[in-house]
Design a protein around this motif. Sequence first.
Motif, mmCIF file in Angstrom:
data_model
loop_
_atom_site.group_PDB
_atom_site.id
_atom_site.type_symbol
_atom_site.label_atom_id
_atom_site.label_comp_id
_atom_site.label_asym_id
_atom_site.label_seq_id
_atom_site.Cartn_x
_atom_site.Cartn_y
_atom_site.Cartn_z
ATOM 1 N N GLU A 170 -18.736 3.672 -14.016
ATOM 2 C CA GLU A 170 -17.614 3.611 -14.940
ATOM 3 C C GLU A 170 -17.903 4.476 -16.165
ATOM 4 N N GLU A 171 -16.866 4.756 -16.933
ATOM 5 C CA GLU A 171 -17.028 5.480 -18.197
ATOM 6 C C GLU A 171 -17.589 4.539 -19.259
ATOM 7 N N SER A 172 -18.530 5.018 -20.066
ATOM 8 C CA SER A 172 -19.149 4.186 -21.096
ATOM 9 C C SER A 172 -18.111 3.737 -22.121
ATOM 10 N N PRO A 173 -18.236 2.481 -22.609
ATOM 11 C CA PRO A 173 -17.378 2.060 -23.721
ATOM 12 C C PRO A 173 -17.756 2.817 -24.995
ATOM 13 N N PRO A 174 -16.845 2.904 -25.964
ATOM 14 C CA PRO A 174 -17.078 3.767 -27.140
ATOM 15 C C PRO A 174 -18.356 3.462 -27.909
ATOM 16 N N ASP A 227 -17.878 13.534 -26.934
ATOM 17 C CA ASP A 227 -17.234 13.047 -28.151
ATOM 18 C C ASP A 227 -16.035 13.947 -28.469
ATOM 19 N N PRO A 228 -14.833 13.378 -28.625
ATOM 20 C CA PRO A 228 -13.659 14.225 -28.912
ATOM 21 C C PRO A 228 -13.758 14.943 -30.258
ATOM 22 N N GLU A 271 -18.708 22.586 -27.216
ATOM 23 C CA GLU A 271 -19.732 21.539 -27.162
ATOM 24 C C GLU A 271 -19.371 20.475 -26.133
ATOM 25 N N ARG A 272 -18.089 20.142 -26.058
ATOM 26 C CA ARG A 272 -17.673 19.138 -25.067
ATOM 27 C C ARG A 272 -17.927 19.642 -23.647
ATOM 28 N N GLU A 273 -17.612 20.906 -23.408
ATOM 29 C CA GLU A 273 -17.839 21.490 -22.081
ATOM 30 C C GLU A 273 -19.317 21.542 -21.757
ATOM 31 N N ALA A 301 -24.937 19.753 -28.619
ATOM 32 C CA ALA A 301 -24.555 18.366 -28.888
ATOM 33 C C ALA A 301 -25.625 17.402 -28.380
ATOM 34 N N GLU A 302 -26.143 17.663 -27.178
ATOM 35 C CA GLU A 302 -27.170 16.773 -26.641
ATOM 36 C C GLU A 302 -28.445 16.853 -27.471
ATOM 37 N N ALA A 303 -28.811 18.041 -27.925
ATOM 38 C CA ALA A 303 -30.012 18.185 -28.755
ATOM 39 C C ALA A 303 -29.879 17.389 -30.047
ATOM 40 N N ARG A 304 -28.699 17.437 -30.678
ATOM 41 C CA ARG A 304 -28.473 16.635 -31.885
ATOM 42 C C ARG A 304 -28.596 15.155 -31.585
ATOM 43 N N GLN A 305 -27.989 14.734 -30.488
ATOM 44 C CA GLN A 305 -27.999 13.333 -30.092
ATOM 45 C C GLN A 305 -29.424 12.849 -29.826
#
Length: 535
Positions: free
Chosen positions: A308-312, A341-342, A348-350, A462-466
């Motif tokens: 499933e998709e993760s909850p927010p 993240d929208p 970055e999303r792609e 984005a992943e590196a920041r996360q």
Amino acid sequence: VDEFIESYFQANPHVAVYQGRHEFDGRFPEWSAAALREEIARLHRMRDQAQGFDTAGLDPAHRFERDYLLALVDGDLFWLEQAEWPWRNPVFYGQALDPNVYLTRPYAPLAERMRAYVRWAQAVPQAATHVRANLRTPLPRAYVDIGRIRFGGLIPYVERDVPPIFATVTDTALQAAFRTATAGAVQALRELDAWLASERARGTDAFALGPDLFREMLRATERVDVPLERLEEIGRADLERNLRALEQACARYAGGGRSVQACVDRAAAHKPAGGAVAAARAQLDSLEQFVRARDLVAIPGTERAKVEESPPHQRWNFAYIDIPGPYEKGMPSVYYVAPPDPAWTPAEREAYIPGVADLLFTSVHEVWPGHFLQFLHSNRSPRMLGRVFVGYAFAEGWAHYTEELTWDAGLGEGDPETHIGQLLNALLRNARYLCAIGLHTKGMAVAECERLFREHAFASPAEARQQAARGTFDPAYLNYTLGKLMIMRLRDDWTRSRGGGEEWKPFHDAFLSYGGPPIPLVRQAMLGPAAGPPL
């Protein structure tokens, strides 16, 4: 052991619920200053009782269980007393403030789960008051940010996503109580989130544990006692091993003359059709068939895992799995995958969506034969401690270990793109390992850690920041690689005199039978007193 488990559930009812003890439904831990002091005192009492047993009068199984219990107590005492997590880190409160078990796990009729959820929601305002009272300010900025993800991210989930789940319940009084409790919970979470937002402007960079506490974390929580210099040396060596393998895989995949980054970009551009959630669903059946065909490890039970998709409020990492505990029977597990993240840029999303091969080894890690299969074993462990308490390095070490195991066993049949997916997962964990040591013992800045993820693990921006931010509030995230390396060494030492690779399945089954204690305890149990160091 029985007294420890029951007193632990009384002090941590949210853990009891997650494990399947639903008489604790809707209850929160007591987080007042007095209650936290009492929890520390309870743990010391349990430690004294366990320490007081004459080990000469215990058989090996009970001596092992005593050592397991002492390690659990020492780990909790470290986070409470020495690291002071309730006063420093919002993540301490995140698990209890997650109602997902009532919403996604069909352990009881919907109306019964709704009543449990209402009790949870009714308790949120007092819990939020304690969180705010306990956290010392100024907080590190990264801690403010993760607190806002965990608490602020609950607001739209509770307000918008939860009501449709219970919409078919016809009890009007229960629906009225639900609306009132939801409004109170949302208001409390809004106030907590707003308070955290107001604290960010004066946030600090003072997140580091420091060398002494970091060493004690490893000793208390994982029974690893290795000098930090040696620990870092081991991690760098594994990083270099994986980088060399990546260069070789890229030469086969992209041909000569192209950089490793260009090779990784090409693999990352091969996105899963229909999105990551649909692709992960499709991967699980083939992975299960592979594990069975290669006979890598026993598969006890018939439980299944859904995707499933993760909850927010859980989107601070790409993927995780929610696995019912040992007191549940026949419940499905849920493998959650986070969307981008929208708020990020379109590029970055792609980039955040992994390539097909990268996602494949995330599915290996989370389900077959990683966490999901490991918990099929731990939920059937002959030791109740092993069923209830599975440690960080054991769980994440096993899941990460299975990525390289499945590649070595023939997953992908030598395809270089598949190998790149395995190696990118390994390099991500190598970067976590080195960032944990750097951030908490060597003065590494978050930006420097972020560069390490970009340049050595080839993570997207984005992943590196996360991942760099996670290293500040999760100093133990080196346990993925640490646990994997300890398992690999134990496997090689155990099988050396027993037939080598032919004995990997017996080793895996024996290792998993212990549940989830610190791996050095398993090493001593499997190899005897002369087991030697775990690394």
